[in-house]
Design a protein around this motif. Structure first.
Motif, PDB file in Angstrom:
ATOM      1  N   TYR A  40       0.853  -1.180   0.000  1.00  0.00           N
ATOM      2  CA  TYR A  40       0.000   0.000   0.000  1.00  0.00           C
ATOM      3  C   TYR A  40       0.891   1.233   0.000  1.00  0.00           C
ATOM      4  CZ  TYR A  40      -4.256  -2.615   1.344  1.00  0.00           C
ATOM      5  OH  TYR A  40      -5.348  -3.455   1.383  1.00  0.00           O
ATOM      6  N   GLN A  52       0.877   5.515   0.950  1.00  0.00           N
ATOM      7  CA  GLN A  52       0.159   6.597   1.638  1.00  0.00           C
ATOM      8  C   GLN A  52       0.830   7.916   1.288  1.00  0.00           C
ATOM      9  OE1 GLN A  52       0.269   6.591   5.964  1.00  0.00           O
ATOM     10  NE2 GLN A  52      -1.771   7.515   6.065  1.00  0.00           N
ATOM     11  N   ASN A  68      -1.252  13.337   4.051  1.00  0.00           N
ATOM     12  CA  ASN A  68      -2.633  13.722   4.386  1.00  0.00           C
ATOM     13  C   ASN A  68      -3.686  12.869   3.690  1.00  0.00           C
ATOM     14  OD1 ASN A  68      -1.738  15.952   6.015  1.00  0.00           O
ATOM     15  ND2 ASN A  68      -1.293  17.025   4.115  1.00  0.00           N
ATOM     16  N   GLN A  69      -3.320  11.665   3.354  1.00  0.00           N
ATOM     17  CA  GLN A  69      -4.282  10.758   2.736  1.00  0.00           C
ATOM     18  C   GLN A  69      -4.246   9.394   3.423  1.00  0.00           C
ATOM     19  OE1 GLN A  69      -4.267  10.495  -1.548  1.00  0.00           O
ATOM     20  NE2 GLN A  69      -3.524  12.586  -1.786  1.00  0.00           N
ATOM     21  N   GLY A  70      -5.258   8.592   3.126  1.00  0.00           N
ATOM     22  CA  GLY A  70      -5.270   7.222   3.620  1.00  0.00           C
ATOM     23  C   GLY A  70      -4.399   6.328   2.748  1.00  0.00           C
ATOM     24  N   LEU A  71      -4.372   5.034   3.071  1.00  0.00           N
ATOM     25  CA  LEU A  71      -3.579   4.091   2.304  1.00  0.00           C
ATOM     26  C   LEU A  71      -4.309   3.694   1.027  1.00  0.00           C
ATOM     27  CD1 LEU A  71      -2.512   3.825   5.293  1.00  0.00           C
ATOM     28  CD2 LEU A  71      -1.880   1.499   4.681  1.00  0.00           C
ATOM     29  N   PHE A 120       3.737   0.741   2.609  1.00  0.00           N
ATOM     30  CA  PHE A 120       3.495  -0.279   3.622  1.00  0.00           C
ATOM     31  C   PHE A 120       3.343  -1.642   2.965  1.00  0.00           C
ATOM     32  CE2 PHE A 120       2.776   2.395   7.303  1.00  0.00           C
ATOM     33  CZ  PHE A 120       2.413   3.607   6.743  1.00  0.00           C
TER      34      PHE A 120
END
Lengths: 114, 116
Positions: free
Chosen positions: A36, A38, A41-44, A90
Motif C-alpha cells: 500500500y 500513503q 494527508n491521505q489514507g492508504l 506499507f
C-alpha cells in the motif's frame, strides 16, 4: 503467527533512479501479500497484491513486486523514480485461510531527490 | 461522493471531552475497519465490523467505543482520552472481512486527533 518486516524506515533515491523497497514476511501458512502507498494527508491506497497466481505482480504507477518463497520476500521495485512517488509505503501480509488477519509493516518513507 | 470519507479531518480535544469520529463508505462494501496510525509504529487494527456485526476488537481500551448502525457508516466514540491516544485514525472498508485474504481494503483520508 504472521509478521512482516520492512527494511529501512527511510529510503532516498534520485529522480530517474531505481526504487527498491524491501519487505520480508513470516507466515506459517501460504500468505497473501500487499503493498500500500500513503501520500501526505491521505489514507492508504493499494499498489498491488500477490494472491498465489503469478509471482511477479504488476501494480499501479509502474510499480511491481516479486514473491520469492525461498527468501520469504516481497520487495517492491520501480525502474525509474518520479518526484510524485515520494510517499510512505506499507507492506502487509494476510493468510490465505480466510478470516481477517492482515498485518501491516512499519512503513518505509521514500524520498525522491531532483 | 465516492470512496471512503471521514469527518472531521482534524480534531483537538481535552481529556475530559466526548467526541465522535465518523466514517462513511460509498462502495457497497460489507466490512468496515478502524485503524490507529501513530508515528514510527505499524498500523494498528482496532475494530472490524462485517455486515454490521463486530468481529474483531483488538484489545482496545474502553475509552474507544465503536458503533456501526449499517454497512455504510461507522463511528468511533471517544471519551476521557489520554495524550498518548493522539494519532491518525483511519477508517477502511472492504467487500467482506471473512475473505480478507484477497479482499482489498479501501481507506479514508483519516482524522488527525490531538488530545491535550
Amino acid at each position: 503467527a504472521q509478521s512482516v518486516t520492512q527494511l529501512g524506515s527511510h529510503v532516498s533515491v534520485s529522480e530517474g533512479a531505481l526504487v527498491l523497497l524491501r519487505c520480508n514476511y513470516s507466515s506459517s501458512v501460504p500468505p497473501y501479500l500487499f503493498w500500500y502507498v500513503q501520500y501526505p494527508n491521505q489514507g492508504l491506497q493499494l499498489l498491488l497484491k500477490y494472491t498465489s497466481a503469478a509471482t511477479l505482480v504488476k501494480g499501479i504507477n509502474g510499480f511491481e513486486a516479486e514473491f520469492k518463497k525461498s527468501e520469504t520476500s516481497f520487495h517492491l521495485t520501480k525502474p525509474s523514480a518520479h518526484m510524485s512517488d515520494a510517499a510512505e509505503y506499507f507492506c502487509a501480509v494476510s493468510p490465505n485461510t480466510g478470516g481477517f488477519k492482515t498485518i501491516f509493516g512499519a512503513g518505509t518513507r521514500l524520498f525522491v531527490k531532483a | 461522493e465516492t470512496g471512503v470519507t471521514q469527518t472531521p479531518r482534524h480534531l483537538v480535544m481535552g481529556m475530559t471531552n466526548k467526541k465522535s469520529l465518523k466514517c462513511e463508505q460509498h462502495l457497497g462494501h460489507n466490512a468496515m475497519y478502524w485503524y490507529k496510525q501513530s508515528a514510527k509504529k505499524p498500523l494498528e487494527l482496532m475494530f472490524v465490523y462485517n455486515f454490521k456485526e463486530q468481529t474483531e476488537n483488538n484489545s482496545v481500551p474502553s475509552r474507544f467505543s465503536p458503533e456501526c448502525p449499517n454497512s455504510s457508516h461507522l463511528f468511533l466514540h471517544l471519551h476521557t482520552l489520554q495524550p498518548e491516544d493522539s494519532a491518525l485514525y483511519l477508517c477502511a472498508s472492504s467487500q467482506d472481512s471473512r475473505t480478507s485474504g484477497t479482499d482489498t481494503q479501501y481507506f479514508g483520508p483519516g482524522t488527525r486527533l490531538t488530545v491535550l
